[in-house]
Design a protein around this motif. Structure first.
Motif, PDB file in Angstrom:
ATOM      1  N   SER A  39       0.831  -1.202   0.000  1.00 63.17           N
ATOM      2  CA  SER A  39       0.000   0.000   0.000  1.00 63.17           C
ATOM      3  C   SER A  39       0.867   1.254   0.000  1.00 63.17           C
ATOM      4  O   SER A  39       2.081   1.198   0.254  1.00 63.17           O
ATOM      5  N   LEU A  40       0.228   2.389  -0.262  1.00 66.75           N
ATOM      6  CA  LEU A  40       0.940   3.661  -0.203  1.00 66.75           C
ATOM      7  C   LEU A  40       1.477   3.919   1.199  1.00 66.75           C
ATOM      8  O   LEU A  40       2.557   4.493   1.376  1.00 66.75           O
ATOM      9  N   ALA A  41       0.720   3.460   2.210  1.00 65.61           N
ATOM     10  CA  ALA A  41       1.137   3.675   3.595  1.00 65.61           C
ATOM     11  C   ALA A  41       2.442   2.940   3.902  1.00 65.61           C
ATOM     12  O   ALA A  41       3.269   3.426   4.693  1.00 65.61           O
ATOM     13  N   ASP A  42       2.642   1.770   3.293  1.00 63.08           N
ATOM     14  CA  ASP A  42       3.884   1.014   3.520  1.00 63.08           C
ATOM     15  C   ASP A  42       5.101   1.812   3.080  1.00 63.08           C
ATOM     16  O   ASP A  42       6.129   1.865   3.770  1.00 63.08           O
ATOM     17  N   ILE A  43       5.000   2.423   1.896  1.00 61.10           N
ATOM     18  CA  ILE A  43       6.121   3.210   1.382  1.00 61.10           C
ATOM     19  C   ILE A  43       6.245   4.522   2.132  1.00 61.10           C
ATOM     20  O   ILE A  43       7.349   4.968   2.461  1.00 61.10           O
ATOM     21  N   ALA A  44       5.109   5.158   2.431  1.00 58.60           N
ATOM     22  CA  ALA A  44       5.145   6.444   3.144  1.00 58.60           C
ATOM     23  C   ALA A  44       5.819   6.303   4.500  1.00 58.60           C
ATOM     24  O   ALA A  44       6.601   7.164   4.918  1.00 58.60           O
ATOM     25  N   PRO A  82       4.319   1.041 -14.932  1.00 57.31           N
ATOM     26  CA  PRO A  82       4.058   2.248 -14.123  1.00 57.31           C
ATOM     27  C   PRO A  82       4.311   1.933 -12.657  1.00 57.31           C
ATOM     28  O   PRO A  82       4.061   0.807 -12.198  1.00 57.31           O
ATOM     29  N   LEU A  83       4.814   2.881 -11.920  1.00 57.73           N
ATOM     30  CA  LEU A  83       5.109   2.642 -10.506  1.00 57.73           C
ATOM     31  C   LEU A  83       3.850   2.283  -9.724  1.00 57.73           C
ATOM     32  O   LEU A  83       3.906   1.543  -8.742  1.00 57.73           O
ATOM     33  N   SER A  84       2.706   2.779 -10.178  1.00 55.21           N
ATOM     34  CA  SER A  84       1.452   2.455  -9.494  1.00 55.21           C
ATOM     35  C   SER A  84       1.104   0.973  -9.612  1.00 55.21           C
ATOM     36  O   SER A  84       0.300   0.458  -8.832  1.00 55.21           O
ATOM     37  N   ARG A 127      -3.772  -4.327  -3.499  1.00 53.25           N
ATOM     38  CA  ARG A 127      -4.413  -4.666  -2.226  1.00 53.25           C
ATOM     39  C   ARG A 127      -4.238  -6.151  -1.916  1.00 53.25           C
ATOM     40  O   ARG A 127      -3.956  -6.965  -2.802  1.00 53.25           O
ATOM     41  N   SER A 128      -4.431  -6.497  -0.678  1.00 55.00           N
ATOM     42  CA  SER A 128      -4.381  -7.893  -0.244  1.00 55.00           C
ATOM     43  C   SER A 128      -5.757  -8.522  -0.422  1.00 55.00           C
ATOM     44  O   SER A 128      -6.776  -7.956   0.001  1.00 55.00           O
ATOM     45  N   LEU A 129      -5.821  -9.677  -1.082  1.00 52.77           N
ATOM     46  CA  LEU A 129      -7.110 -10.315  -1.345  1.00 52.77           C
ATOM     47  C   LEU A 129      -7.751 -10.857  -0.074  1.00 52.77           C
ATOM     48  O   LEU A 129      -8.967 -10.969   0.021  1.00 52.77           O
ATOM     49  N   GLY A 130      -6.938 -11.188   0.903  1.00 50.67           N
ATOM     50  CA  GLY A 130      -7.495 -11.765   2.117  1.00 50.67           C
ATOM     51  C   GLY A 130      -7.565 -10.803   3.282  1.00 50.67           C
ATOM     52  O   GLY A 130      -8.030 -11.159   4.352  1.00 50.67           O
ATOM     53  N   SER A 182      -1.847 -11.248  -3.657  1.00 54.41           N
ATOM     54  CA  SER A 182      -2.209 -10.057  -4.415  1.00 54.41           C
ATOM     55  C   SER A 182      -2.935 -10.493  -5.683  1.00 54.41           C
ATOM     56  O   SER A 182      -2.865 -11.656  -6.082  1.00 54.41           O
ATOM     57  N   PRO A 183      -3.655  -9.580  -6.356  1.00 55.16           N
ATOM     58  CA  PRO A 183      -4.296  -9.945  -7.625  1.00 55.16           C
ATOM     59  C   PRO A 183      -3.322 -10.497  -8.652  1.00 55.16           C
ATOM     60  O   PRO A 183      -3.650 -11.406  -9.408  1.00 55.16           O
TER      61      PRO A 183
END
Length: 448
Positions: free
Chosen positions: A338-343, A370-372, A377-380, A387-388
């Motif tokens: 997630s973005l929070a992990d990197i932030a 792309p970096l995005s 998200r986590s499927l579980g 991940s998907p």
């Protein structure tokens, strides 16, 4: 009384620069240089000609990618050939289907009426390289007898790319099969009369109709599936091709990775020493105020661009750290992130990470992404869940190993994936299967 937070114009400008893509930032730099005389732009490639620029690009590839290094060395060792002289100088006729086919037609010794009819047919090709209109209608428009038009069609269909001038799918495939060196008589027969059965994998029905074994039919059908049903599509796509300039390069070494920023793409920005001296020596207050504002603005632009580079590099380093399996083994090994992990790792807000990865691209051994793409998200719902990307890889693996005579239903695939620790609903399995371009059970089934 209340306390509010406001953003200065400089801070807003810095955030705008942070979320700019490569091309947008390059245009922004050029505009700033035109508007601010204090800013000086130093082109890293200067006034070099195209050959020297290309040589530097090849040297860059040689130093960062082992595969390209091999190709570059082979080109350099080719005696009597300049690796630069013919690279990237493709004639315009190679970019346009109409001109490409017409250039072949022009050099053929043909009767004038056949040549004129051939030109008309080439002009009537659609973007896939097919003829949409019936030959009789085209003959009427040309005011030529059918005999002449048929001769012209035979000439056009003998040109490159193979399959050009076809009037339907069957004829397009047959034209390509006729140019193959190996024996393709059975494949030609199937392409002519049994395409519908082929689309439904009715190998047994085809074998019975043609009096051959299913193994022979299967081999012939694999040859047909390797053909290009739209021989002109490559030319049409190339006309509108958009090139991506990666912002980050990841180079794989046996024991480590190396991250490089694409600084070559951007010119260097400097604050003019001439105007700095003028600011220091001038006694005119208006001139000093004007130059002081421009110098301050120029320094902020330079600082903001450097801050963009620094933040982007930090984010890329932590993405590489968290997604190391992907960079080593390729698609199918992406972990939930997630973005929070990197932030949290970089020490900035999530919105800053979001702006940093917006419209930015990274090039690695698996391709350009792309970096995005690396945020999934986590499927579980837990950190250890799939991940998907991993779910799709598992789905492809299960379908590849299924019994083609009794393919797995979406529900059965859902159950098998659940046993592997990937919990998905049947609808999600069907969605991922469609995204992967895999047909349903009926489309995958091979009949006796």
């Amino acid at each position: 009384m209340k306390q509010t937070q406001t953003l200065s114009p400089q801070m807003m400008q810095s955030m705008e620069i942070l979320q700019m893509g490569s091309q947008e930032l390059l245009e922004y730099i050029e505009n700033q240089v035109q508007e601010n005389p204090v800013l000086e732009m130093e082109e890293k490639y200067g006034s070099q000609d195209e050959a020297s620029v290309l040589q530097r690009k090849l040297e860059w590839l040689e130093s960062t990618d082992t595969q390209n290094r091999v190709y570059h060395q082979q080109d350099s060792e080719d005696d009597g050939k300049d690796p630069i002289s013919n690279y990237g100088n493709a004639d315009e006729t190679e970019e346009n289907l109409y001109l490409y086919v017409l250039s072949q037609l022009q050099v053929m010794e043909l009767p004038p009426e056949v040549l004129a009819a051939g030109r008309f047919l080439v002009e009537s090709l659609n973007q896939n390289g097919w003829l949409d209109e019936p030959l009789e209608d085209l003959a009427t428009q040309m005011e030529q007898p059918m005999e002449v038009v048929e001769k012209a069609l035979a000439v056009v269909q003998s040109l490159e790319p193979a399959g050009v001038g076809a009037r339907n799918l069957s004829e397009c495939l047959v034209l390509q099969l006729q140019r193959r060196h190996e024996d393709s008589a059975l494949a030609i027969q199937i392409a002519k009369d049994h395409l519908e059965a082929l689309s439904k994998n009715r190998y047994g029905l085809i074998a019975k109709a043609l009096g051959v074994t299913q193994e022979e039919v299967h081999a012939a059908c694999e040859i047909i599936r390797s053909l290009n049903p739209r021989p002109g599509s490559g030319f049409a796509a190339r006309e509108n091709l958009t090139y991506i300039n990666p912002d980050i390069f990841v180079v794989n070494f046996p024991d480590h990775f190396e991250i490089l920023t694409n600084d070559y793409f951007f010119p260097s920005l400097n604050v003019s020493s001439y105007y700095c001296r003028m600011l220091k020596d001038s006694e005119d207050s208006e001139v000093k105020d004007y130059l002081m504002g421009k110098v301050r603005q120029a320094k902020w632009v330079v600082r903001s661009i450097e801050q963009r580079r620094s933040t982007l590099l930090q984010c890329a380093e932590h993405i590489l750290e968290l997604q190391e399996d992907f960079f080593r083994h390729g698609p199918g090994h992406l972990k939930p992130m997630s973005l929070a992990d990197i932030a949290q790792r970089v020490g900035v807000h999530e919105s800053t990470v979001s702006r940093t990865v917006k419209d930015k691209y990274i090039q690695c051994a698996s391709g350009v992404y792309p970096l995005s793409y690396f945020f999934s998200r986590s499927l579980g719902g837990s950190a250890d869940a799939s991940s998907p990307d991993a779910a799709k890889a598992l789905l492809k693996k299960l379908i590849a190993g299924e019994d083609k005579k009794k393919p797995l239903s979406d529900q059965k695939l859902c159950e098998l994936m659940s046993r592997e620790g990937c919990e998905l609903s049947r609808r999600t399995v069907a969605k991922y299967r469609d995204e992967l371009g895999i047909p349903s059970t009926t489309g995958r089934k091979q009949y006796e």
